[in-house]
Write a protein that holds these residues in place. Structure first.
Motif, mmCIF file in Angstrom:
data_model
loop_
_atom_site.group_PDB
_atom_site.id
_atom_site.type_symbol
_atom_site.label_atom_id
_atom_site.label_comp_id
_atom_site.label_asym_id
_atom_site.label_seq_id
_atom_site.Cartn_x
_atom_site.Cartn_y
_atom_site.Cartn_z
ATOM 1 N N GLU A 30 -4.179 14.354 1.635
ATOM 2 C CA GLU A 30 -3.245 13.289 1.973
ATOM 3 C C GLU A 30 -3.789 11.925 1.563
ATOM 4 N N LEU A 31 -5.077 11.725 1.772
ATOM 5 C CA LEU A 31 -5.679 10.444 1.431
ATOM 6 C C LEU A 31 -5.689 10.235 -0.087
ATOM 7 N N ILE A 32 -5.994 11.285 -0.828
ATOM 8 C CA ILE A 32 -5.994 11.190 -2.293
ATOM 9 C C ILE A 32 -4.583 10.916 -2.807
ATOM 10 N N ARG A 33 -3.594 11.566 -2.203
ATOM 11 C CA ARG A 33 -2.212 11.344 -2.635
ATOM 12 C C ARG A 33 -1.787 9.904 -2.381
ATOM 13 N N ILE A 34 -2.179 9.352 -1.246
ATOM 14 C CA ILE A 34 -1.854 7.956 -0.928
ATOM 15 C C ILE A 34 -2.500 7.021 -1.944
ATOM 16 N N ALA A 35 -3.743 7.316 -2.331
ATOM 17 C CA ALA A 35 -4.428 6.485 -3.330
ATOM 18 C C ALA A 35 -3.712 6.556 -4.679
ATOM 19 N N GLU A 36 -3.174 7.737 -5.029
ATOM 20 C CA GLU A 36 -2.488 7.918 -6.310
ATOM 21 C C GLU A 36 -1.144 7.202 -6.340
ATOM 22 N N ARG A 37 -0.381 7.317 -5.261
ATOM 23 C CA ARG A 37 1.003 6.839 -5.270
ATOM 24 C C ARG A 37 1.170 5.406 -4.765
ATOM 25 N N CYS A 38 0.329 4.995 -3.826
ATOM 26 C CA CYS A 38 0.483 3.675 -3.205
ATOM 27 C C CYS A 38 -0.444 2.691 -3.908
ATOM 28 N N ARG A 39 0.008 2.163 -5.032
ATOM 29 C CA ARG A 39 -0.845 1.363 -5.896
ATOM 30 C C ARG A 39 -1.105 -0.047 -5.360
ATOM 31 N N GLN A 40 -0.412 -0.435 -4.286
ATOM 32 C CA GLN A 40 -0.634 -1.762 -3.702
ATOM 33 C C GLN A 40 -1.472 -1.697 -2.427
ATOM 34 N N LEU A 41 -1.903 -0.520 -2.042
ATOM 35 C CA LEU A 41 -2.666 -0.374 -0.802
ATOM 36 C C LEU A 41 -3.956 -1.186 -0.861
ATOM 37 N N SER A 42 -4.142 -2.066 0.132
ATOM 38 C CA SER A 42 -5.338 -2.908 0.170
ATOM 39 C C SER A 42 -6.048 -2.876 1.518
ATOM 40 N N ALA A 43 -5.475 -2.176 2.503
ATOM 41 C CA ALA A 43 -6.111 -2.122 3.820
ATOM 42 C C ALA A 43 -5.818 -0.782 4.469
ATOM 43 N N GLY B 212 -10.481 1.245 -5.693
ATOM 44 C CA GLY B 212 -11.304 0.194 -6.281
ATOM 45 C C GLY B 212 -11.416 -1.051 -5.413
ATOM 46 N N GLY B 213 -11.628 -2.179 -6.068
ATOM 47 C CA GLY B 213 -11.888 -3.428 -5.370
ATOM 48 C C GLY B 213 -10.694 -4.016 -4.650
ATOM 49 N N ARG B 214 -9.496 -3.419 -4.795
ATOM 50 C CA ARG B 214 -8.342 -3.989 -4.100
ATOM 51 C C ARG B 214 -8.366 -3.711 -2.598
ATOM 52 N N VAL C 117 11.017 4.888 1.531
ATOM 53 C CA VAL C 117 11.147 3.787 2.486
ATOM 54 C C VAL C 117 10.303 2.624 1.967
ATOM 55 N N PRO C 118 10.830 1.382 1.939
ATOM 56 C CA PRO C 118 10.079 0.249 1.381
ATOM 57 C C PRO C 118 9.089 -0.362 2.368
ATOM 58 N N VAL C 119 8.476 0.472 3.211
ATOM 59 C CA VAL C 119 7.535 -0.037 4.212
ATOM 60 C C VAL C 119 6.283 -0.573 3.522
ATOM 61 N N THR C 120 5.783 -1.710 4.005
ATOM 62 C CA THR C 120 4.558 -2.301 3.445
ATOM 63 C C THR C 120 3.378 -2.184 4.408
ATOM 64 N N HIS C 121 3.637 -2.229 5.706
ATOM 65 C CA HIS C 121 2.581 -2.143 6.712
ATOM 66 C C HIS C 121 2.984 -1.073 7.718
ATOM 67 N N LEU C 122 2.139 -0.049 7.839
ATOM 68 C CA LEU C 122 2.494 1.143 8.605
ATOM 69 C C LEU C 122 1.396 1.453 9.616
ATOM 70 N N TYR C 123 1.800 1.536 10.898
ATOM 71 C CA TYR C 123 0.838 1.775 11.979
ATOM 72 C C TYR C 123 1.297 2.964 12.814
ATOM 73 N N LEU D 171 4.185 10.175 -0.614
ATOM 74 C CA LEU D 171 5.278 10.438 -1.546
ATOM 75 C C LEU D 171 6.417 9.433 -1.451
ATOM 76 N N THR D 172 6.622 8.837 -0.256
ATOM 77 C CA THR D 172 7.840 8.051 -0.015
ATOM 78 C C THR D 172 7.601 6.573 0.275
ATOM 79 N N CYS D 173 6.358 6.115 0.240
ATOM 80 C CA CYS D 173 6.064 4.713 0.587
ATOM 81 C C CYS D 173 5.298 4.018 -0.542
ATOM 82 N N PRO D 174 5.909 3.834 -1.706
ATOM 83 C CA PRO D 174 5.187 3.256 -2.848
ATOM 84 C C PRO D 174 4.801 1.794 -2.648
ATOM 85 N N ARG D 175 5.474 1.062 -1.717
ATOM 86 C CA ARG D 175 5.156 -0.350 -1.496
ATOM 87 C C ARG D 175 4.070 -0.549 -0.447
#
Length: 436
Positions: free
Chosen positions: A358-371, A392-394, A316-322, A337-341
């Motif tokens: 789950e948190l480590i997997r999100i850090a590995e796969r979601c390379r644009q995560l900033s918040a 990191g700093g992102r 799913v191309p979701v960018t902001h998920l609440y 696994l399914t939200c790379p954006r």
């Protein structure tokens, strides 16, 4: 009067600081304003420059501005300057049922009589009473000479517009749709708007409409949204409930003749436990991404745990998920696994099961995560440090409740902020209360 003089002096001080060569300062101007024949040395406020008086009026609350308009004829003329009435919020609250202030009825009559053709950016804020919603409709039906650019209908408590007869509400709203012909932003969440009224909106404002927010509008069908998508080629932001989202709508938004959507906001809300939700094909999402590669997909989930079946099975191309309700470890595992954006993630609760993997997997796969924001969850201190290290700093926003972090053999609550701050490149502390 003291507050009035204080604001005036502040503005003059700012002006003089910005351009010291231009005009006299506040003390010199006050000297010029003194009446020569005055025995007590009072200031003649009638000589205050009109442009300064207008700026001061813009700082004053509406009630104070109305009082100031009664001081003299010049101030009354400034009070009615069209520039002061382009943006206005009607606050319609019943004293018996609300502690909020209300716009005085006499002032409303004056606005309708003298300034309806000046209004451009208007919102109606109503409480939970039907009387307030009816008052809003009464004002809307009188805006026959207006040319609004922005209209927002806001319920501060339960959606009182839904208590009105649908025909009465539609009739009032149609007056604005027909007469404005330049609407660019429309927020009509929790209202009985329907498909025919949307056709009227499109017929008169298709060239100007850029933002449309209409979540929780039960009388609108997917066909009504398709009508908007097909004809409003300048649409940039669309907000609606998930039940109106369909493969057909996404394909319409992805057509060659449609302007690229920048924001698509979807509320996924369960009214009753066990409610069934339809699925969206991956091919439809892919078409949307190809057509608008940089669009933001914002999704708000308020579901029970057993209702997530149709979601996060495919990419799913979701960018902001609440997540507004408790969400399981399994669902959060699929997010990675399914939200790379993914850019932003907020989890209010997850049932107090550790989210380390789950948190480590999100850090590995979601390379644009900033918040990221975590509420009633649990994460070991070591896993959290590893997550921050990987991102990191992102990470520009890191809102983690203090109770979320579980001490382990490597880190405790007293020293984790040093380690996290090191990887972030700035000072960081856990939150004492949620900031989202």
């Amino acid at each position: 009067m003291q507050a009035f003089l204080f604001i005036y002096r502040m503005k003059r001080g700012q002006k003089r600081g910005d351009d010291a060569e231009e005009g006299p300062g506040a003390p010199e101007l006050c000297k010029r304003l003194r009446q020569d024949d005055s025995e007590d040395g009072a200031v003649d406020w009638r000589q205050l420059p009109e442009e300064i008086l207008l700026q001061i009026f813009q700082y004053l609350p509406l009630l104070d501005r109305a009082f100031a308009s009664q001081v003299c004829r010049g101030w009354n003329q400034t009070f009615h300057t069209p520039e002061l009435w382009r943006c206005f919020e009607f606050e319609l609250n019943q004293p018996a049922s609300s502690y909020l202030k209300a716009t005085h009825p006499d002032l409303i009559k004056q606005i309708i009589k003298r300034h309806s053709n000046h209004l451009q950016y208007v919102s109606f804020k109503v409480d939970s009473s039907t009387e307030s919603a009816e008052a809003a409709c009464d004002i809307l039906s009188q805006l026959v000479n207006c040319s609004l650019k922005t209209l927002g209908l806001i319920s501060t408590a339960r959606p009182s517009f839904m208590e009105l007869p649908k025909s009465h509400f539609i009739s009032a709203l149609t007056v604005v749709f027909v007469n404005s012909k330049s609407l660019s932003s429309l927020k009509i969440d929790d209202t009985p708007v329907d498909d025919p009224s949307l056709k009227v909106l499109v017929a008169n404002n298709s060239d100007t409409l850029k933002l449309l927010k209409m979540s929780s509008c039960p009388h609108v069908s997917p066909a009504g949204i398709l009508c908007v998508a097909d004809q409003c080629h300048g649409l940039r932001e669309l907000a609606l409930n998930y039940h109106l989202l369909s493969d057909e709508l996404l394909l319409a938004l992805s057509s060659e003749r449609h302007v690229h959507l920048e924001h698509l906001r979807i509320d996924v809300v369960s009214e009753n436990p066990g409610q069934q939700f339809h699925s969206i094909k991956k091919s439809s999402w892919d078409a949307m991404v190809r057509h608008s590669p940089k669009f933001n997909l914002v999704m708000y989930f308020f579901l029970y745990e057993n209702e997530f079946g149709p979601f996060f099975g495919d990419e799913v191309p979701v960018t902001h998920l609440y997540f507004g309700r408790s969400v399981s470890k399994e669902v959060l595992g699929h997010v990675g696994l399914t939200c790379p954006r993914l850019v932003e993630l907020v989890v209010c609760a997850n049932g107090l099961r550790p989210l380390d993997e789950e948190l480590i997997r999100i850090a590995e796969r979601c390379r644009q995560l900033s918040a990221i924001g975590l509420g009633e969850c649990e994460v070991s201190c070591s896993a959290f440090v590893e997550f921050v290290k990987m991102c990191g700093g992102r990470l520009t926003q890191l809102s983690i409740m203090e109770e979320v972090l579980v001490p382990d053999s490597k880190y405790g609550p007293d020293d984790i902020h040093w380690e996290v701050s090191k990887h972030l490149g700035r000072v960081w502390f856990p939150d004492m209360m949620p900031t989202w």
